[in-house]
Design a protein around this motif. Structure first.
Motif, short mmCIF file in Angstrom:
data_model
loop_
_atom_site.label_atom_id
_atom_site.label_comp_id
_atom_site.label_asym_id
_atom_site.label_seq_id
_atom_site.Cartn_x
_atom_site.Cartn_y
_atom_site.Cartn_z
N ASN A 1 0.81 -1.22 0.00
CA ASN A 1 0.00 0.00 0.00
C ASN A 1 0.84 1.27 0.00
OD1 ASN A 1 0.88 0.41 2.67
ND2 ASN A 1 -0.99 -0.47 3.56
N SER A 2 2.15 1.13 -0.26
CA SER A 2 3.04 2.29 -0.29
C SER A 2 4.07 2.11 -1.39
CB SER A 2 3.75 2.47 1.05
OG SER A 2 4.79 3.43 0.96
N ASP A 3 4.36 3.19 -2.12
CA ASP A 3 5.39 3.09 -3.15
C ASP A 3 6.79 3.08 -2.56
OD1 ASP A 3 5.68 5.72 -2.38
OD2 ASP A 3 5.12 6.59 -4.31
N LYS A 4 6.89 3.18 -1.24
CA LYS A 4 8.18 3.10 -0.56
C LYS A 4 8.61 1.65 -0.30
CE LYS A 4 8.46 7.60 -0.11
NZ LYS A 4 9.44 8.39 -0.89
N VAL A 5 7.69 0.71 -0.47
CA VAL A 5 7.98 -0.70 -0.19
C VAL A 5 8.81 -1.30 -1.33
CG1 VAL A 5 6.98 -2.99 0.13
CG2 VAL A 5 5.94 -1.00 1.24
N LYS A 6 9.97 -1.87 -0.96
CA LYS A 6 10.84 -2.56 -1.91
C LYS A 6 11.09 -3.96 -1.39
CE LYS A 6 14.07 0.50 -1.41
NZ LYS A 6 15.36 1.22 -1.56
N THR A 7 10.89 -4.96 -2.22
CA THR A 7 11.00 -6.34 -1.74
C THR A 7 12.18 -7.08 -2.38
OG1 THR A 7 9.51 -7.21 -3.44
CG2 THR A 7 8.51 -6.44 -1.38
N LYS A 8 12.62 -8.13 -1.71
CA LYS A 8 13.62 -9.06 -2.23
C LYS A 8 13.09 -10.48 -1.98
CE LYS A 8 17.95 -6.48 -2.07
NZ LYS A 8 19.35 -6.48 -1.58
N PRO A 9 12.29 -10.99 -2.89
CA PRO A 9 11.60 -12.26 -2.64
C PRO A 9 12.52 -13.41 -2.28
CG PRO A 9 10.70 -11.17 -4.58
CD PRO A 9 11.91 -10.39 -4.19
N SER A 10 13.63 -13.57 -2.97
CA SER A 10 14.51 -14.71 -2.72
C SER A 10 15.10 -14.66 -1.32
CB SER A 10 15.64 -14.77 -3.76
OG SER A 10 15.12 -15.00 -5.04
N ARG A 11 15.59 -13.49 -0.93
CA ARG A 11 16.18 -13.38 0.40
C ARG A 11 15.12 -13.57 1.49
NH1 ARG A 11 19.48 -8.44 3.53
NH2 ARG A 11 19.25 -9.45 5.56
N THR A 12 13.97 -12.93 1.33
CA THR A 12 12.92 -13.03 2.34
C THR A 12 12.45 -14.47 2.51
OG1 THR A 12 12.17 -10.76 1.98
CG2 THR A 12 10.59 -12.29 2.98
N ASN A 13 12.22 -15.17 1.41
CA ASN A 13 11.78 -16.55 1.50
C ASN A 13 12.82 -17.41 2.22
OD1 ASN A 13 11.92 -19.45 -0.07
ND2 ASN A 13 9.82 -18.82 0.39
N PHE A 14 14.08 -17.21 1.88
CA PHE A 14 15.14 -17.98 2.53
C PHE A 14 15.20 -17.69 4.02
CE2 PHE A 14 19.52 -17.76 4.15
CZ PHE A 14 19.83 -19.10 4.16
N GLU A 15 15.16 -16.41 4.39
CA GLU A 15 15.27 -16.05 5.80
C GLU A 15 14.08 -16.58 6.61
OE1 GLU A 15 18.06 -12.12 6.04
OE2 GLU A 15 15.93 -11.78 5.67
N ILE A 16 12.91 -16.55 6.03
CA ILE A 16 11.74 -17.09 6.73
C ILE A 16 11.91 -18.58 6.98
CG2 ILE A 16 9.29 -17.67 6.44
CD1 ILE A 16 8.90 -14.94 5.15
N GLU A 17 12.29 -19.32 5.95
CA GLU A 17 12.42 -20.77 6.10
C GLU A 17 13.56 -21.14 7.04
OE1 GLU A 17 10.12 -22.84 5.03
OE2 GLU A 17 9.09 -21.06 4.29
N LEU A 18 14.68 -20.44 6.94
CA LEU A 18 15.81 -20.74 7.83
C LEU A 18 15.45 -20.40 9.27
CD1 LEU A 18 18.73 -21.57 8.38
CD2 LEU A 18 19.40 -19.20 7.84
#
Length: 238
Positions: free
Chosen positions: A81-98
């Protein structure tokens, strides 16, 4: 006893208009030097979902480092809901699972800045996607002055693990974030907050050591910062 291995998640540095083989995994040096100072052995973790099981077995504790990106709101049931949000899907998915695997083994976890936000989401919480959109504050949580200087003060709640570690109710901290923890779901304890009400620290007593701070204690700008890392290292020995 041998010094414990403290894993620290890395970031990626993607150069524009260059072949993928020139990309790098990166981590600021002070994440490592502070762990050595606290009595542990720092281990920089390149992210690979294929190695999560091996990482979780080999490491004695985990630090989820910060970075110039955001957790995708998908993970806490929202759309961007904000144009300030920047994502890194690969890193986030890895960090969540680890992180989930490390917590399943009840090994200590420390989330720093964006790492705290990711830990909060794992524990069932939501995030403020852009602080100025939701909170009218005189505090600039993305401080202009250098990161090795304080940006604002936080209040630490008594009868929390964080208070037991730092033994203070007031800390001067640095500040480098535009998002923040939004709620206090079951099993999450808010242990610190800024004067504008922004939550600055979380913990979960379901685990041996599960702590998040919104600031960057690896810069050691006050005498309480090193105590956080020493507590992590000590917990990883038990």
């Amino acid at each position: 006893m041998e010094k414990p291995l403290i894993g620290i998640t890395s970031d990626d540095y993607l150069k524009n208009n260059t072949p993928s083989y020139n990309n790098n995994f990166i981590l600021r040096q002070n994440y490592c030097s502070v762990i050595e100072l606290a009595g542990g052995i720092p281990v920089i973790i390149p992210y690979s979902n294929n190695l999560i099981k091996e990482y979780s077995i080999s490491l004695d504790a985990l630090i989820i480092s910060g970075g110039n990106f955001d957790v995708d709101p998908f993970y806490f049931g929202e759309s961007i809901n904000s144009d300030k949000v920047k994502t890194k899907p690969s890193r986030t998915n890895f960090e969540i699972e680890l992180t989930k695997e490390i917590l399943n083994q009840d090994k200590p976890v420390l989330g720093i800045c964006g790492g705290q936000q990711l830990l909060h989401v794992i524990l069932g919480g939501k995030l403020i996607q852009h602080i100025p959109d939701e909170i009218n504050s005189e505090i600039n949580h993305e401080q202009i002055n250098p990161r090795n200087e304080p940006g604002h003060e936080v209040t630490v709640k008594r009868e929390t693990r964080l208070y037991d570690i730092v033994k203070k109710t007031k800390l001067n901290v640095n500040s480098a974030h535009h998002q923040a923890v939004k709620d206090e779901p079951e099993n999450v304890i808010i242990n610190a907050f800024a004067s504008d009400g922004v939550y600055e620290g979380i913990e979960c007593n379901q685990y041996k050591f599960c702590l998040g701070v919104q600031w960057h204690p690896e810069y050691l700008i006050n005498d309480s910062d090193i105590k956080i890392f020493k507590a992590l290292v000590d917990a990883s020995k038990n």
